[in-house]
Structure formats: structure tokens, C-alpha cells
Design a protein around this motif. Structure first.
Motif, short mmCIF file in Angstrom:
data_model
loop_
_atom_site.label_atom_id
_atom_site.label_comp_id
_atom_site.label_asym_id
_atom_site.label_seq_id
_atom_site.Cartn_x
_atom_site.Cartn_y
_atom_site.Cartn_z
N GLY B 79 -12.24 -0.10 -1.11
CA GLY B 79 -12.10 0.80 0.60
C GLY B 79 -10.60 0.75 0.95
O GLY B 79 -9.94 2.26 -0.13
N GLY B 80 -8.93 0.01 0.86
CA GLY B 80 -7.80 0.70 0.84
C GLY B 80 -7.48 0.82 1.79
O GLY B 80 -8.03 1.16 2.69
N GLY B 81 -6.39 0.71 2.58
CA GLY B 81 -5.64 1.19 3.96
C GLY B 81 -5.42 0.02 4.54
O GLY B 81 -4.54 -0.10 5.17
N ALA B 82 -6.89 0.00 5.36
CA ALA B 82 -6.78 -0.75 6.43
C ALA B 82 -6.46 -2.59 5.70
O ALA B 82 -6.74 -2.57 4.60
N GLY B 83 -5.61 -3.37 6.64
CA GLY B 83 -5.36 -4.44 6.01
C GLY B 83 -7.45 -5.23 6.73
O GLY B 83 -8.26 -4.95 7.10
N ALA B 84 -7.15 -6.43 5.97
CA ALA B 84 -8.23 -6.78 5.89
C ALA B 84 -8.56 -7.77 6.54
O ALA B 84 -9.98 -7.55 6.97
N ALA B 85 -7.78 -8.03 8.10
CA ALA B 85 -8.51 -8.35 9.36
C ALA B 85 -8.88 -7.17 10.09
O ALA B 85 -9.03 -7.57 11.32
N GLY B 86 -8.44 -6.10 10.20
CA GLY B 86 -8.55 -5.38 10.86
C GLY B 86 -9.52 -5.20 10.83
O GLY B 86 -10.17 -5.22 10.12
N PRO B 87 -9.42 -4.34 12.42
CA PRO B 87 -10.81 -3.55 12.51
C PRO B 87 -11.33 -1.87 11.29
O PRO B 87 -10.11 -1.94 10.67
N GLU B 88 -12.36 -1.77 11.31
CA GLU B 88 -13.31 -1.23 10.49
C GLU B 88 -12.78 0.19 10.44
O GLU B 88 -11.79 1.00 11.13
N ARG B 89 -11.90 0.86 9.38
CA ARG B 89 -11.52 2.34 9.31
C ARG B 89 -12.43 3.08 9.98
O ARG B 89 -13.67 3.23 9.35
N THR B 90 -11.83 4.46 11.35
CA THR B 90 -13.03 5.25 11.33
C THR B 90 -12.69 6.67 10.21
O THR B 90 -11.62 7.42 10.22
N PRO B 91 -14.18 6.99 10.08
CA PRO B 91 -14.11 7.85 9.08
C PRO B 91 -13.36 9.04 9.18
O PRO B 91 -13.70 9.23 10.66
N TRP B 92 -12.52 10.07 8.81
CA TRP B 92 -12.14 11.21 9.58
C TRP B 92 -12.80 11.92 10.62
O TRP B 92 -12.20 12.87 11.26
N THR B 93 -14.31 12.14 10.43
CA THR B 93 -15.64 12.97 11.13
C THR B 93 -15.18 12.43 12.23
O THR B 93 -15.62 13.61 13.08
N ARG B 94 -14.64 11.45 12.55
CA ARG B 94 -15.12 10.57 13.86
C ARG B 94 -13.69 10.21 13.95
O ARG B 94 -13.29 9.78 15.59
N VAL B 95 -12.59 11.09 13.35
CA VAL B 95 -11.72 10.54 14.49
C VAL B 95 -11.09 12.16 15.67
O VAL B 95 -11.58 13.19 14.71
N PRO B 96 -10.59 12.19 16.33
CA PRO B 96 -10.41 13.21 17.14
C PRO B 96 -9.57 14.66 16.81
O PRO B 96 -10.05 15.48 17.09
N VAL B 97 -8.82 14.31 16.54
CA VAL B 97 -7.47 15.01 16.30
C VAL B 97 -6.63 14.18 14.61
O VAL B 97 -6.30 13.45 14.57
N LEU B 98 -6.72 15.36 13.12
CA LEU B 98 -6.12 15.05 11.91
C LEU B 98 -4.73 16.45 12.17
O LEU B 98 -4.90 17.29 12.40
N ILE B 99 -3.18 15.20 12.35
CA ILE B 99 -2.42 16.35 12.21
C ILE B 99 -2.08 16.31 10.51
O ILE B 99 -1.41 15.62 10.38
N VAL B 100 -2.08 17.60 10.29
CA VAL B 100 -0.93 17.52 9.03
C VAL B 100 0.31 18.31 9.37
O VAL B 100 0.16 19.10 9.65
N ALA B 101 1.18 17.33 8.34
CA ALA B 101 2.37 17.79 9.08
C ALA B 101 2.91 18.57 7.09
O ALA B 101 2.85 18.07 6.22
N CYS B 102 2.76 20.07 7.89
CA CYS B 102 3.13 20.78 6.45
C CYS B 102 5.31 20.57 6.09
O CYS B 102 5.81 21.04 7.49
N VAL B 103 5.30 21.28 5.16
CA VAL B 103 7.18 21.15 5.34
C VAL B 103 7.02 23.04 4.49
O VAL B 103 6.68 23.01 2.71
N GLN B 104 8.80 23.34 4.22
CA GLN B 104 8.27 24.59 3.75
C GLN B 104 9.46 24.01 2.08
O GLN B 104 9.98 22.85 2.46
N VAL B 105 9.39 24.71 0.37
CA VAL B 105 10.11 23.68 -0.01
C VAL B 105 10.75 23.95 -0.37
O VAL B 105 10.64 25.40 -0.08
N PRO B 106 12.06 24.34 -0.59
CA PRO B 106 12.72 24.40 -0.96
C PRO B 106 13.07 25.77 -1.94
O PRO B 106 11.98 25.78 -3.59
N ALA B 107 13.29 27.00 -1.91
CA ALA B 107 13.30 28.37 -2.61
C ALA B 107 13.88 28.24 -3.78
O ALA B 107 13.27 28.43 -4.78
#
Lengths: 198, 198
Positions: B79-107
Motif C-alpha cells: 500500500g504505502g503512504g498511509a501510516g499503519a494505524a491511520g484511516p484508509e487512504r482515499t483514492p484520488w478519484t474520490r478526493v474533492p480537489v487535487l492541486i498540482v504544484a508546478c514550477v518553472q525550471v531554470p533556463a
């Protein structure tokens, strides 16, 4: 600078402070900002950070010399770093505290990559936000990386670690207002990349 | 999670939230967290960030598939990511919003390096802290980079930009207490590197 108590006032009042008063920073406050730093997220929660708190005048002088070299190389005679209208940058010899943010490098590659930054720059940001809340000034500098070998020699940084930033910490010489930013909408895209906002 | 108003309560209450309630996040709140992100420092104040706010179910499904691939590759069946004791990770299809942080690369180099992180991860941290203050949960994920080519194809990210993190945003399914950390002193060194704290 006035301290900040409310989260609502925090982010817009973080400014790059490069001019510091001749006034010491209590050790208790240094501990506060470091405690905030260690609350940051990191990859797989490995907390791979180390912080070197530099107060020793000899070490500050050596770091400052390497940093000025790097600035000269980059900006030539133009000084660099400080905004044209801002107060004069305090040399590192006269900054009360320099905090060197270090991070363990991935064993697989042996060097810090882009993604390594996800495990140290959030900690740097916590440190700077907590400082701001206390009325202290900071600035995130990475220019030392142009003299990385020399800086690591001065501090004795071992091969398994890299230095992400050197953060001067002290009392500002003047008040600062809110930062200026374009509306977030100008850098926000919906669902896919939008060349119109590139 | 309770909202947080005071800076003093903020840092220690940031937690990695991977399980989200089936409840939408108002656009006004998304705008709040993005506004905080854009207040962050960046190298020479270039503000080289762009944020892709993903709500489209089709795009979420494609990103989620690539992400699960990357997780499987890294953690196998564990599985990965979630701590063993934590609640089950929500698949991204059911996460309300995904924010993708992008950055300009050095020229100069054409790719994001360690130092590039100094111009995007503080913004990610502001975003996550502001979300926490509003009672929203987030988690800083970088695993998508193991499927970087596919992710960039899905989103249409051009060559001059890279993706620093994908940050799920939503309402937590449960309350969270303070994070656990060793004392900051255990990772703090004085004036020079200290092998005892390595």
C-alpha cells in the motif's frame, strides 16, 4: 516589526528581511523557530533535517566571505539580493544568528535532487513563518550553493548531507507592510495546463 | 478537524491527511489556500509557480491510476503512504480537489534541481498550513514523479515547467491531534557540524 498572532495575518506579512538591528536574539526564540521547523512534513516522515545555528563570529566571518564571493560572481558590482529601494543588507558578520538548514541526501543517488527539497524547504518555511510571528526577520538564501564546497568545509558538513539554505535571523531595522502579489487566479489553471497562464 | 486561528497552534497541528470525507470543498476555500501559496518566498522573488486545480473526474482518474502505479512500484503490495494505524487512504478519484504544484525550471539547466525546490516547496507549505487553519486536510505527495512523463502528458505540462507535488485537499474523516516530534535540540548543532547529532 509587530508580532503576529493570527494565522489570517501571517502569510501576507512574510517579507525578505536583509537588514538587521544590532540586537541579539534570545536563545529561547531560536528554539521556538527551530521547533516550528521540525513540525514540517517530509518524505515518508523521515525528518531528515539538521540545523546548524551559527553565532560564532569566526564562523560567521568565513561563511560571509564565501557568500559575498558567490554574490559578486552572480551579480558583479550590483550587490544583489536586496531590492533597490530596501535598506542596506547587513553583512553576515553582523547578523545575530545564521541558521544553516541541512538535509540528508538519498542513499540511492548520493546527492540532493529536486524532490529532496520537499523534505527541507517546508521546514525552512515553518522556521521563517514562526520567526515572523515573533517579530523577527529572516530571508531564504541559497546563493551559498555557488560556494558549496567551501561552505561545507567551513562547517564540516559530511558527504551524506547537503545544505539547502542559510537563513539569517534577527530584528528588522524597520517595519514592513504586506507583500505585493498578483491575484492567485493569474497563476491558477483548471484541470489541465493552460498556456494562457504560462 | 477544528479550524486554527492562532499561529501558536498552527505548526504542531499540521498532519498528513490521506482520508477525506465525501464532501466538496468550496471554491472560495481553494482560492484562500492558493492565495497563501503565492505569498511564499522564491528565488529572487521570481514567483515561478503555477497551480493546476483538478476537479474533473476524468483527469483525477488518470492521475490516480499513474499514482497507484508509482505506489505499487515503490511499496509493492504494502500500500504505502498511509501510516499503519491511520484511516484508509482515499483514492484520488474520490478526493474533492487535487492541486498540482508546478514550477518553472531554470533556463540555464533546463531542469529542476535541488535549489529549484526553494522556489516552490515553501509555497506548498503555505498552502497546506492555510488549509489546516481552515480545518481542511492535505498531504504533500511527490511519488507522482516516478510516473512523471505520464503525469505531464495527462496534464499537458510543457518542457519549461516541472511538477513539485500533487496535494490532495479535502475534509478529514476524523480529528487529528498534534504531531509527534523529538525535541528540536536533537537535530540542532552549534556553529559547526556535530557528528553526535548526525
Amino acid at each position: 516589526m509587530q508580532p503576529i498572532e493570527r494565522v489570517d495575518d501571517l502569510f501576507a506579512h512574510q517579507r525578505a528581511v536583509r537588514a538587521f538591528a544590532d540586537r541579539d536574539v534570545d536563545e529561547a526564540l531560536v528554539e521556538r523557530v527551530l521547533a516550528a521547523a521540525t513540525r514540517a512534513p517530509s518524505g515518508s516522515n523521515t525528518q531528515p533535517w539538521r540545523f546548524v545555528v551559527v553565532r560564532d563570529p569566526g564562523v560567521k566571518a568565513q561563511l560571509g566571505e564565501a557568500y559575498e564571493d558567490a554574490l559578486r560572481e552572480t551579480y558583479g558590482g550590483r550587490g544583489g539580493g536586496a531590492g533597490a529601494a530596501g535598506p542596506e543588507r547587513t553583512p553576515w558578520t553582523r547578523v545575530p544568528v545564521l541558521i544553516v538548514a541541512c538535509v540528508q541526501v538519498p542513499a540511492r543517488t548520493g546527492q540532493a535532487g529536486f524532490q529532496t527539497g520537499a523534505s527541507i524547504y517546508p521546514a525552512c518555511q515553518n522556521l521563517m513563518l514562526q520567526a515572523r510571528a515573533l517579530g523577527l526577520g529572516t530571508v531564504l538564501t541559497t546563493m551559498h550553493r555557488r560556494r558549496r564546497e567551501r561552505i561545507h568545509e567551513i562547517l564540516g558538513i559530511p558527504a551524506g548531507y547537503d545544505t539547502a539554505a542559510i537563513i539569517p535571523l534577527g530584528w528588522p531595522t524597520q517595519p514592513y507592510g504586506r507583500s505585493r502579489r498578483p491575484p492567485a487566479a493569474s497563476v491558477t489553471m483548471r484541470d489541465r495546463w493552460d498556456p494562457a497562464r504560462e
